[in-house]
Enzyme design. Structure first.
Site, PDB file in Angstrom:
ATOM      1  N   GLU A 158       0.823  -1.312   0.033  1.00  0.00           N
ATOM      2  CA  GLU A 158       0.003   0.117  -0.067  1.00  0.00           C
ATOM      3  C   GLU A 158       0.919   1.097  -0.193  1.00  0.00           C
ATOM      4  O   GLU A 158       0.588   2.131   0.792  1.00  0.00           O
ATOM      5  CB  GLU A 158      -0.656   0.157   1.251  1.00  0.00           C
ATOM      6  CG  GLU A 158      -2.340  -0.894   1.103  1.00  0.00           C
ATOM      7  CD  GLU A 158      -3.151  -0.830   2.095  1.00  0.00           C
ATOM      8  OE1 GLU A 158      -4.445  -1.129   1.722  1.00  0.00           O
ATOM      9  OE2 GLU A 158      -2.927  -0.145   3.145  1.00  0.00           O
ATOM     10  N   GLU A 232      -6.663  -7.657  -0.620  1.00  0.00           N
ATOM     11  CA  GLU A 232      -7.145  -7.634   0.527  1.00  0.00           C
ATOM     12  C   GLU A 232      -8.515  -7.334   0.551  1.00  0.00           C
ATOM     13  O   GLU A 232      -8.980  -6.117   0.616  1.00  0.00           O
ATOM     14  CB  GLU A 232      -6.473  -6.664   1.440  1.00  0.00           C
ATOM     15  CG  GLU A 232      -4.988  -6.934   1.744  1.00  0.00           C
ATOM     16  CD  GLU A 232      -4.406  -5.738   2.923  1.00  0.00           C
ATOM     17  OE1 GLU A 232      -5.160  -5.266   3.473  1.00  0.00           O
ATOM     18  OE2 GLU A 232      -3.084  -5.929   2.917  1.00  0.00           O
TER      19      GLU A 232
END
Length: 584
Positions: A158, A232
């Site tokens: 991320e 995710e």
């Protein structure tokens, strides 16, 4: 195992169309004797892949040192996944977030106050090079290119939420390749951060837990060709001390999964099994207010903290069966749990009184941080002398994270980072009285701008506006309790201040159980030397999971560090957990 290919129209494995059906399972949050059980249940769900992060800070606790043994035996975990017929997505960081201490970045990086994490700072890249150089060669045989289960490796984590330095990502990609990673790389970002966190030539994936259509649309707009994947797919959430136990409706989460799979996308369910932040390993968040994460990483997952299938597991298995083959095998029932009743803790050792057995003080003209002391986890004990009797005010510029203050061994108050507290008033009883400050690292920040999170008393520390002439700073990592000398607790003289309490209990045969600390305030617990984690009456969690492999037939030893006080000398081992109230 066959190699993964990234084609314009999707993933291919062994030159056949392939959809990744993965679940997150962090080996470092599960007792190693339970890895095989969790992996088996992943396959029975209908998954063909599992995903795991790699915590740099545990594998490399000190510069130049690298561990891959016991609960960190990643090669064994990968062998067990392969034996179960599962592929693996490996996410080595260097930054992993994961609600894990410091996002997985080792604390010794913070010894340099100006080192820039997650950047092209040469000091950071040299450290990452050393980490990958130690981690990856032992894993070469586990790559799919060598017949192993690892079909893809994640680049950073991320990163788009943190920065936009494409050259940094390119440096990391080159390091992965240099150290032998020859399987596909991928990045993951939330939909709004895809452009900032991507790298040309590397597959982009998106992270979200709802609004499936918009998430996939954002990914397709950013990446017109190639597989669609949610790396995710958030099906629950983590808890923080002082909050509630987060739950997500099983049918609602399953419905979102159905939409995702109906769109033809691949998925990694976060979390398939959350596990536990054993010991001091929980992370924290700080978006203006510091919020430490609890010990349990149950995450309202498909398998609960003890590895038992939940209603969400059944709902997800039904959804997956609509889109892919699911093994025609029965799912194991919940494992038996034991209730051993009350455990008396009749022996005590004072933390302050036995500090010399736990650590050696270092003298300086100011309090030293944990990082300056070469320490990652635990506590720092600071001591100085108060010269003038009478009213006094202690002021600490930054308390990271929770300071208990004592004068001549008597508690006079607490300063908490979470409450933005900096000053404490007390009375000095005599010239030369001892000022003692016990500071707990409650978890380094794992996400956001506060990631460079040093621990201890930081900045200027004064008494009545003046810095004391000298401080003694003592690292208390509490990684070994052997040096402690316990004595029977006398009813007429209960311990004052932080103390270890110890007792024994007997089991006929090991089974999972839960340690309940009714009437206790705050601290940590160990069974047979295994660190179960932190407890705090603040909740929501008021019990600690005890994995069956931690126990042994016959006598077992339980140690509790209570930082304040308890209403009695007993704790309880029960067959059900207490993770706290949920928001309706």
């Amino acid at each position: 195992m066959p190699r993964l290919e990234i084609a314009d129209d999707g993933f291919r494995l062994d030159d056949r169309p392939f959809r990744i059906l993965s679940g997150a399972l962090h080996y470092f949050r599960v007792h190693p004797d339970q890895w095989a059980d969790r992996l088996h249940k992943a396959r029975l769900l209908g998954l063909n892949t599992v995903e795991t992060y790699v915590p740099w800070n545990l594998h490399a606790p000190r510069p130049g040192e690298f561990r891959m043994d016991a609960g960190l035996d990643l090669p064994r975990f990968l062998d067990l996944a392969a034996a179960e017929g599962l592929h693996v997505l490996l996410r080595p960081g260097p930054y992993i977030c994961a609600e894990w201490e410091g996002g997985g970045l080792p604390s010794w990086l913070l010894a340099d106050d100006d080192l820039v994490l997650r950047s092209r700072d040469p000091r950071f890249l040299r450290a990452v090079d050393g980490y990958l150089g130690a981690l990856l060669p032992p894993l070469h045989r586990h790559l799919a290119s060598h017949g192993g289960p690892v079909i893809a490796v994640q680049l950073e984590n991320e990163y788009g939420a943190h920065g936009d330095d494409t050259a940094y990502l390119a440096e990391l990609a080159a390091l992965l390749r240099r150290h032998g990673v020859d399987v596909p790389l991928f990045t993951c970002d939330q939909p709004a951060d895809l452009a900032r966190g991507g790298l040309d030539g590397v597959l982009a994936t998106a992270n979200f837990g709802s609004r499936v259509s918009s998430g996939l649309a954002a990914l397709r707009a950013h990446q017109p060709k190639g597989p669609l994947m949610c790396a995710e797919f958030w099906i629950g959430w983590f808890d923080r001390w002082g909050g509630i136990h987060t739950r997500r409706d099983a049918d609602e989460a399953a419905s979102e999964l159905d939409r995702l799979l109906a769109a033809g996308a691949s998925v990694n369910i976060y979390m398939f099994h959350g596990g536990t932040n054993f010991g001091f390993t929980n992370g924290a968040n700080d978006k203006g207010t510091y919020r430490p994460t609890v010990t349990s990483y149950d995450y309202d997952s498909l398998l609960d903290e003890a590895g038992d299938p939940t209603a969400k597991y059944a709902a997800f298995r039904e959804v997956i069966a609509r889109h892919a083959p699911v093994p025609d095998e029965p799912v194991p029932p919940a494992a038996p749990k034991a209730a051993h009743g009350a455990v008396e803790l009749p022996y005590t050792a004072s933390l302050l009184g036995q500090a010399d057995a736990l650590g050696t003080p270092e003298k300086a003209d100011r309090p030293l941080t944990m990082e300056e002391l070469g320490q990652s986890f635990g506590f720092v004990l600071y001591e100085t002398e108060l010269t003038a009797p009478g009213p006094a005010v202690l002021h600490a510029e930054r308390v990271h994270d929770r300071a208990q203050v004592f004068v001549d061994g008597q508690p006079v108050g607490v300063l908490e980072r979470e409450n933005h507290e900096h000053a404490l008033a007390f009375t000095v009883p005599r010239p030369g009285a001892a000022l003692t400050v016990l500071v707990e690292n409650q978890g380094r920040v794992n996400y956001g701008a506060a990631l460079h999170d040093r621990k201890g008393l930081l900045g200027r520390v004064t008494v009545d506006g003046q810095p004391p002439a000298a401080w003694h700073s003592r690292a208390l990592p509490l990684d070994r309790l052997d040096p402690l000398a316990f004595r029977p607790t006398g009813p007429e003289a209960p311990p004052v201040g932080p103390a270890f309490h110890r007792g024994t209990f007997t089991v006929a045969g090991p089974a999972d159980t839960y340690l309940h600390l009714d009437g206790w305030t705050k601290g940590l617990a160990w069974i047979n030397g295994f660190p179960l984690g932190r407890y705090w009456s603040r909740g929501p969690q008021t019990s600690l999971y005890v994995p069956a492999p931690v126990l042994r037939e016959g006598e077992n030893e339980l140690t509790v560090l209570e930082l304040h006080a308890s209403t009695g000398r007993h704790v309880h081992l029960r067959d059900t957990p207490a993770l706290g109230a949920t928001e309706e």
